[in-house]
Write a protein that holds these residues in place. Sequence first.
Motif, PDB file in Angstrom:
ATOM      1  N   ARG A  53       0.835  -1.217   0.000  1.00  0.00           N
ATOM      2  CA  ARG A  53       0.000   0.000   0.000  1.00  0.00           C
ATOM      3  C   ARG A  53       0.863   1.258   0.000  1.00  0.00           C
ATOM      4  O   ARG A  53       0.561   2.237  -0.677  1.00  0.00           O
ATOM      5  CB  ARG A  53      -0.942   0.002   1.222  1.00  0.00           C
ATOM      6  CG  ARG A  53      -2.160  -0.902   1.043  1.00  0.00           C
ATOM      7  CD  ARG A  53      -3.260  -0.517   2.010  1.00  0.00           C
ATOM      8  NE  ARG A  53      -2.835  -0.678   3.393  1.00  0.00           N
ATOM      9  CZ  ARG A  53      -2.912  -1.810   4.083  1.00  0.00           C
ATOM     10  NH1 ARG A  53      -3.439  -2.878   3.514  1.00  0.00           N
ATOM     11  NH2 ARG A  53      -2.506  -1.882   5.329  1.00  0.00           N
ATOM     12  N   ALA A 111       2.208   1.693  -3.434  1.00  0.00           N
ATOM     13  CA  ALA A 111       1.190   1.932  -4.460  1.00  0.00           C
ATOM     14  C   ALA A 111       0.663   3.359  -4.391  1.00  0.00           C
ATOM     15  O   ALA A 111       0.448   4.000  -5.416  1.00  0.00           O
ATOM     16  CB  ALA A 111       0.030   0.944  -4.296  1.00  0.00           C
ATOM     17  N   GLY A 112       0.477   3.858  -3.175  1.00  0.00           N
ATOM     18  CA  GLY A 112      -0.207   5.132  -3.067  1.00  0.00           C
ATOM     19  C   GLY A 112       0.541   6.221  -2.340  1.00  0.00           C
ATOM     20  O   GLY A 112       0.521   7.374  -2.745  1.00  0.00           O
ATOM     21  N   HIS A 113       1.219   5.877  -1.261  1.00  0.00           N
ATOM     22  CA  HIS A 113       1.820   6.929  -0.439  1.00  0.00           C
ATOM     23  C   HIS A 113       3.089   7.497  -1.081  1.00  0.00           C
ATOM     24  O   HIS A 113       3.271   8.703  -1.177  1.00  0.00           O
ATOM     25  CB  HIS A 113       2.145   6.387   0.959  1.00  0.00           C
ATOM     26  CG  HIS A 113       2.714   7.443   1.860  1.00  0.00           C
ATOM     27  ND1 HIS A 113       1.909   8.203   2.673  1.00  0.00           N
ATOM     28  CD2 HIS A 113       3.975   7.893   2.032  1.00  0.00           C
ATOM     29  CE1 HIS A 113       2.672   9.084   3.319  1.00  0.00           C
ATOM     30  NE2 HIS A 113       3.926   8.912   2.953  1.00  0.00           N
ATOM     31  N   ARG A 169       5.990   7.171  -4.296  1.00  0.00           N
ATOM     32  CA  ARG A 169       6.282   6.639  -5.621  1.00  0.00           C
ATOM     33  C   ARG A 169       7.702   6.984  -6.015  1.00  0.00           C
ATOM     34  O   ARG A 169       8.204   8.046  -5.640  1.00  0.00           O
ATOM     35  CB  ARG A 169       5.327   7.235  -6.662  1.00  0.00           C
ATOM     36  CG  ARG A 169       3.962   6.570  -6.663  1.00  0.00           C
ATOM     37  CD  ARG A 169       4.104   5.146  -7.118  1.00  0.00           C
ATOM     38  NE  ARG A 169       2.864   4.427  -7.136  1.00  0.00           N
ATOM     39  CZ  ARG A 169       2.310   3.912  -8.236  1.00  0.00           C
ATOM     40  NH1 ARG A 169       2.875   4.059  -9.406  1.00  0.00           N
ATOM     41  NH2 ARG A 169       1.193   3.241  -8.156  1.00  0.00           N
ATOM     42  N   SER A 192      -1.742   1.587 -12.461  1.00  0.00           N
ATOM     43  CA  SER A 192      -1.030   2.354 -11.447  1.00  0.00           C
ATOM     44  C   SER A 192      -2.009   3.206 -10.625  1.00  0.00           C
ATOM     45  O   SER A 192      -1.940   3.241  -9.393  1.00  0.00           O
ATOM     46  CB  SER A 192       0.011   3.255 -12.133  1.00  0.00           C
ATOM     47  OG  SER A 192       0.615   4.102 -11.201  1.00  0.00           O
ATOM     48  N   ALA A 206      -3.349   2.461  -6.446  1.00  0.00           N
ATOM     49  CA  ALA A 206      -3.299   3.431  -5.352  1.00  0.00           C
ATOM     50  C   ALA A 206      -4.689   3.699  -4.797  1.00  0.00           C
ATOM     51  O   ALA A 206      -4.858   3.932  -3.601  1.00  0.00           O
ATOM     52  CB  ALA A 206      -2.681   4.728  -5.845  1.00  0.00           C
ATOM     53  N   ASP A 207      -5.689   3.680  -5.660  1.00  0.00           N
ATOM     54  CA  ASP A 207      -7.056   3.972  -5.230  1.00  0.00           C
ATOM     55  C   ASP A 207      -8.024   2.987  -5.886  1.00  0.00           C
ATOM     56  O   ASP A 207      -8.528   3.221  -6.991  1.00  0.00           O
ATOM     57  CB  ASP A 207      -7.413   5.419  -5.633  1.00  0.00           C
ATOM     58  CG  ASP A 207      -8.821   5.789  -5.197  1.00  0.00           C
ATOM     59  OD1 ASP A 207      -9.505   4.939  -4.586  1.00  0.00           O
ATOM     60  OD2 ASP A 207      -9.235   6.926  -5.475  1.00  0.00           O
ATOM     61  N   ALA A 209      -0.986   8.053  -9.287  1.00  0.00           N
ATOM     62  CA  ALA A 209      -1.245   7.450  -7.972  1.00  0.00           C
ATOM     63  C   ALA A 209      -1.479   8.526  -6.912  1.00  0.00           C
ATOM     64  O   ALA A 209      -1.788   8.219  -5.764  1.00  0.00           O
ATOM     65  CB  ALA A 209      -0.069   6.567  -7.566  1.00  0.00           C
ATOM     66  N   PRO A 219       0.549  10.445  -5.178  1.00  0.00           N
ATOM     67  CA  PRO A 219       1.319  10.140  -3.954  1.00  0.00           C
ATOM     68  C   PRO A 219       1.555  11.391  -3.106  1.00  0.00           C
ATOM     69  O   PRO A 219       1.387  12.517  -3.587  1.00  0.00           O
ATOM     70  CB  PRO A 219       2.656   9.642  -4.515  1.00  0.00           C
ATOM     71  CG  PRO A 219       2.808  10.361  -5.812  1.00  0.00           C
ATOM     72  CD  PRO A 219       1.419  10.519  -6.366  1.00  0.00           C
TER      73      PRO A 219
END
Length: 355
Positions: free
Chosen positions: A102, A105-107, A109, A132, A136-137, A188, A190
């Motif tokens: 996680r 993927a999202g926080h 990059r 991508s 993230a979402d 994503a 980020p």
Amino acid sequence: MSPVAFAPVGPAAPAETVPVALSLQDLEVYLPRADDELQILHGVSFEVPKGSVVALAGESGSGKSTAALSAMRLLPWGARVTGRILADGRDVAAMSRDELRRFRAGHARIVLQDPWSSLHPMHSIGGQLVESARSADPWLSKQQARELSVEMLRRVGLPDPETRMTAYPHEMSGGQLQRVLIAMALVARPQLLLCDEPTTALDVSTQAQILELLLELNREMGLTIVIATHDLDVIAGIADRLVVMYAGRVVEEGPTAEVMAAPRHPYTWALMQTAPKHNTGTRMRTIDGRPPALDALPPGCAFADRCEFTVDVCRTSRPELVLIDTHTVHRTACTRVQSETGGATAAIDAPLEAS
Ligand SMILES: Nc1ncnc2c1ncn2[C@@H]1O[C@H](COP(=O)(O)OP(=O)(O)OP(=O)(O)O)[C@@H](O)[C@H]1O
Ligand SMILES: [Mg+2]
């Protein structure tokens, strides 16, 4: 020895509580070799304040990529890491597999130096962008992810982004792929973006466009950016703070304008002399010699052999990274600067006489 009167160190700045997006604390990285391991990073420590742009500079092999990859736990298999990496206060080393997925993927990059290592050759650009965004979402619909992807391709300056969505990596140039990678990170949305030489493969105008986009995302949306680059113009144009690395160590760190205008480490000073002269396009000078091999580091300062200011002590005692300006949080790892300035101010070309 010095003709310069040194300003005293000011009182400690009030402890500001600037939230920290990323903190590397005494990071040591060892990579495996056939029979042993090689230490790549030596006690690397620096902080990336939330919402700031921090540049990592230094010659090839100084450890910029290794530091960035460590922050994402993306080092090659078998790497051994000691020290701490905190992202938004969370210990990256302690993250479970799910948390790490996680996180990546999202926080946070990363845009890697080599576009080919991050793109699947058999999948379309659009497919990879949509994946991508949705990794993230997961609540994004395919349509929303598609729209976001087209928008990001447009923002990184790729002409005709709708058509690009159906293209495959081999149909694009290195510079175009570099922009796709940046778009892939940005879809994503980020909070932290690590860029490893993101503009090296790009022509000057595309480079300017990408930097403008990064600055916009930083200033308008508070995206925290760490950018590893050789390019002093990029650093001057985008970075709030500069971390200078040499042979796996941080040798100087501080606010970009201050470090560039008044370096407090001979290596930084030498690096600044390599900046191209704008009116002629020529480089002023190069730094003679090469950094030492990582498996044969000298006992003293690793820069001593190339330094114009070396004295005996530099060859025998390894300088620590010491805070020399508490207000601006400026650190240097040069024994001579530390001793001759009493830990205080004056820039490198002023206080030190070549030995
Ligand atoms: N997978 C690896 N195996 C062995 N050594 C490695 C590996 N990756 C990096 N190194 C070594 O670690 C050192 C630091 O490399 P790193 O890529 O972090 O430097 P860098 O500052 O990013 O350089 P560049 O500017 O060329 O990208 C170099 O000496 C490099 O040879
Ligand atoms: Mg690198």
